[in-house]
Scaffold this motif. Structure first.
Motif, mmCIF file in Angstrom:
data_model
loop_
_atom_site.group_PDB
_atom_site.id
_atom_site.type_symbol
_atom_site.label_atom_id
_atom_site.label_comp_id
_atom_site.label_asym_id
_atom_site.label_seq_id
_atom_site.Cartn_x
_atom_site.Cartn_y
_atom_site.Cartn_z
ATOM 1 N N ALA A 114 12.210 0.537 4.036
ATOM 2 C CA ALA A 114 13.405 0.292 3.229
ATOM 3 C C ALA A 114 14.444 1.370 3.500
ATOM 4 N N GLY A 115 15.685 1.071 3.115
ATOM 5 C CA GLY A 115 16.788 2.011 3.294
ATOM 6 C C GLY A 115 18.089 1.258 3.473
ATOM 7 N N HIS A 116 19.181 2.011 3.587
ATOM 8 C CA HIS A 116 20.487 1.393 3.801
ATOM 9 C C HIS A 116 20.536 0.679 5.156
ATOM 10 N N SER A 117 21.490 -0.243 5.302
ATOM 11 C CA SER A 117 21.754 -0.829 6.611
ATOM 12 C C SER A 117 22.196 0.278 7.563
ATOM 13 N N GLY A 118 21.617 0.292 8.747
ATOM 14 C CA GLY A 118 22.030 1.274 9.743
ATOM 15 C C GLY A 118 21.188 2.527 9.809
ATOM 16 N N VAL A 119 20.189 2.679 8.901
ATOM 17 C CA VAL A 119 19.369 3.894 8.954
ATOM 18 C C VAL A 119 18.345 3.848 10.081
ATOM 19 N N GLY A 120 18.152 2.661 10.678
ATOM 20 C CA GLY A 120 17.261 2.577 11.834
ATOM 21 C C GLY A 120 15.923 1.919 11.573
ATOM 22 N N LYS A 121 15.849 1.069 10.552
ATOM 23 C CA LYS A 121 14.564 0.421 10.245
ATOM 24 C C LYS A 121 14.058 -0.428 11.409
ATOM 25 N N ILE A 157 6.564 -4.555 6.540
ATOM 26 C CA ILE A 157 7.563 -5.483 6.027
ATOM 27 C C ILE A 157 8.919 -4.860 6.301
ATOM 28 N N ASP A 158 9.689 -5.516 7.166
ATOM 29 C CA ASP A 158 11.049 -5.075 7.462
ATOM 30 C C ASP A 158 11.976 -5.806 6.499
ATOM 31 N N THR A 159 12.951 -5.088 5.950
ATOM 32 C CA THR A 159 13.815 -5.671 4.914
ATOM 33 C C THR A 159 15.283 -5.516 5.279
ATOM 34 N N PRO A 160 16.139 -6.369 4.732
ATOM 35 C CA PRO A 160 17.581 -6.163 4.905
ATOM 36 C C PRO A 160 17.993 -4.830 4.288
ATOM 37 N N GLY A 161 19.057 -4.242 4.801
ATOM 38 C CA GLY A 161 19.526 -2.975 4.252
ATOM 39 C C GLY A 161 19.944 -3.106 2.802
ATOM 40 N N ILE A 162 19.693 -2.053 2.031
ATOM 41 C CA ILE A 162 20.011 -2.043 0.608
ATOM 42 C C ILE A 162 21.231 -1.165 0.388
ATOM 43 N N LYS A 163 22.292 -1.710 -0.201
ATOM 44 C CA LYS A 163 23.493 -0.906 -0.478
ATOM 45 C C LYS A 163 23.331 -0.091 -1.756
ATOM 46 N N GLY A 164 22.831 -0.724 -2.797
ATOM 47 C CA GLY A 164 22.669 -0.037 -4.073
ATOM 48 C C GLY A 164 21.310 -0.353 -4.654
ATOM 49 N N PHE A 165 20.873 0.491 -5.594
ATOM 50 C CA PHE A 165 19.545 0.275 -6.157
ATOM 51 C C PHE A 165 19.599 0.438 -7.667
ATOM 52 N N GLY A 166 19.716 -0.687 -8.368
ATOM 53 C CA GLY A 166 19.723 -0.669 -9.824
ATOM 54 C C GLY A 166 18.312 -0.818 -10.350
ATOM 55 N N VAL A 167 17.908 0.109 -11.214
ATOM 56 C CA VAL A 167 16.542 0.052 -11.740
ATOM 57 C C VAL A 167 16.419 -1.044 -12.785
ATOM 58 N N VAL A 168 15.204 -1.563 -12.919
ATOM 59 C CA VAL A 168 14.959 -2.730 -13.753
ATOM 60 C C VAL A 168 13.825 -2.456 -14.741
ATOM 61 N N ASP A 189 0.827 -1.205 0.000
ATOM 62 C CA ASP A 189 0.000 0.000 0.000
ATOM 63 C C ASP A 189 0.861 1.255 0.000
ATOM 64 N N GLN A 190 2.063 1.145 0.585
ATOM 65 C CA GLN A 190 2.967 2.295 0.621
ATOM 66 C C GLN A 190 4.348 1.829 1.060
ATOM 67 N N VAL A 191 5.333 2.703 0.820
ATOM 68 C CA VAL A 191 6.707 2.436 1.244
ATOM 69 C C VAL A 191 7.193 3.608 2.089
ATOM 70 N N PHE A 192 7.860 3.284 3.185
ATOM 71 C CA PHE A 192 8.571 4.288 3.965
ATOM 72 C C PHE A 192 10.051 4.121 3.655
ATOM 73 N N LEU A 193 10.627 5.096 2.964
ATOM 74 C CA LEU A 193 12.057 5.067 2.661
ATOM 75 C C LEU A 193 12.775 5.880 3.724
ATOM 76 N N MET A 194 13.617 5.201 4.494
ATOM 77 C CA MET A 194 14.315 5.870 5.586
ATOM 78 C C MET A 194 15.635 6.453 5.096
ATOM 79 N N VAL A 195 15.857 7.704 5.454
ATOM 80 C CA VAL A 195 17.010 8.466 4.984
ATOM 81 C C VAL A 195 17.775 9.009 6.189
ATOM 82 N N THR A 196 19.095 8.877 6.152
ATOM 83 C CA THR A 196 19.928 9.492 7.186
ATOM 84 C C THR A 196 21.005 10.340 6.516
ATOM 85 N N LEU A 197 21.324 11.465 7.139
ATOM 86 C CA LEU A 197 22.308 12.392 6.570
ATOM 87 C C LEU A 197 23.719 11.829 6.695
ATOM 88 N N ASN A 198 23.947 11.110 7.773
ATOM 89 C CA ASN A 198 25.222 10.432 7.983
ATOM 90 C C ASN A 198 24.973 9.233 8.900
#
Length: 318
Positions: free
Chosen positions: A182-189, A233-244, A92-101
């Protein structure tokens, strides 16, 4: 029997039936030759049909069919790989977690994720986490980014999963919906999920001091039922995101601010790069379109493989 996939480990799937019973299931081999090129033919969120069979003293399920998906989030599975990985389906929706550092989330990653979500009509909310740790200068940068993405039409919320800042606002958006975090590993998901539902007690880890990167605490994608009428849905951290599966001619349609200007371009198939009388480039010159967004777009159109995985060397180029 019918059920929804709640967890995927790659070879086994935890499926919840309509009556609320969980079964460990595997898939029939035919799924691997059905033309599904992803590394995971069955994903969390899939609605499936399965049959029960007894193996020794255990009763397990065998998935025989997958219902049609309304949407999904998909990416290239690893750097330079031709295979794809479906992160989750029927969202239904995605929460993309973002951290500045700690770790740094680059705009190229955000923009690739947003374009993929746009392609499959999945609303995205940007959560700028760890606002309790930033200096005034860093908070100003967060506000700038939030303002940029809000101007495009995305909901942006500054949160602290650790202190609970604006967590109630996130809860309200989640009620009666299936949401992907979703987000990188360590952003706090996982920390955020624990803040939303403390009884889950998901494992969390400290950021690596040496590389300022997150450590994987979530190994597999997994769905959870929450007490306030939401599913996440909790997911493993994503390092890179290649579009398909995006043709370069359509990528601009997944940048909403570019799509709005498309009709003003001289050519209806304008790629907004070298063509004359381009409304997007004109807006860029007038600072009505973000340069960071345009750079992300150009990288996607040019198909730069190196951009699938943002590392420190590449970040300097951006």
């Amino acid at each position: 029997m019918k059920g929804k996939v709640y967890k995927s480990t790659g070879s086994w799937y935890t499926v919840k039936t309509e009556k609320g019973t969980f079964y460990e299931c595997r898939i029939k081999g035919k799924f691997r030759i059905r033309g599904i090129k992803s590394t995971n033919p069955v994903a969390v969120g899939d609605n499936v049909e399965f049959e029960l069979e007894t193996v020794g003293d255990e009763t397990v399920g065998v998935i025989s069919d997958i219902e049609e998906r309304k949407n999904y989030i998909i990416r290239k599975s690893v750097n330079l790989s031709k295979q794809t990985h479906i992160i989750a389906v029927n969202l239904d929706q995605v929460f993309l977690m973002v951290t500045l550092n700690n770790p740094k989330t680059y705009t190229i990653f955000i923009d690739r994720f947003l374009a993929t979500a746009e392609a499959y009509d999945i609303p995205v909310v940007l959560l700028f986490n760890k606002i309790d740790t930033y200096s005034q200068e860093e908070l100003a940068e967060i506000k700038y980014l939030a303002s940029l993405y809000r101007s495009i039409g995305y909901t942006c919320i500054g949160i602290s999963a650790l202190t609970g800042t604006h967590i109630e606002e996130v809860k309200e958006l989640m009620k009666d919906k299936i949401s992907l975090f979703a987000g990188h590993s360590g952003v706090g998901k996982s920390t955020l999920v624990n803040a939303l539902e403390p009884t889950l007690k998901l494992k969390t880890a400290e950021i690596s001091d040496q590389h300022m990167q997150g450590q994987h605490t979530t190994t597999f994608a997994e769905m959870y039922d929450l007490s306030f009428g939401a599913r996440i849905i909790d997911t493993p951290g994503i390092k890179g995101f290649g579009v398909v599966d995006m043709e370069k001619e359509e990528i601009g349609d997944y940048f909403p601010e570019f799509f709005e200007l498309k009709s003003e371009c001289k050519f209806n198939n304008c790629l907004h790069i070298d063509e004359p009388h381009c409304a997007v480039k004109r807006a860029l010159d007038e600072d009505k379109v973000s340069w960071s967004r345009y750079k992300s777009y150009v990288q996607m159109v040019s198909g730069e493989e190196s951009a699938y995985r943002v590392d420190e060397h590449q970040a300097k180029r951006l």
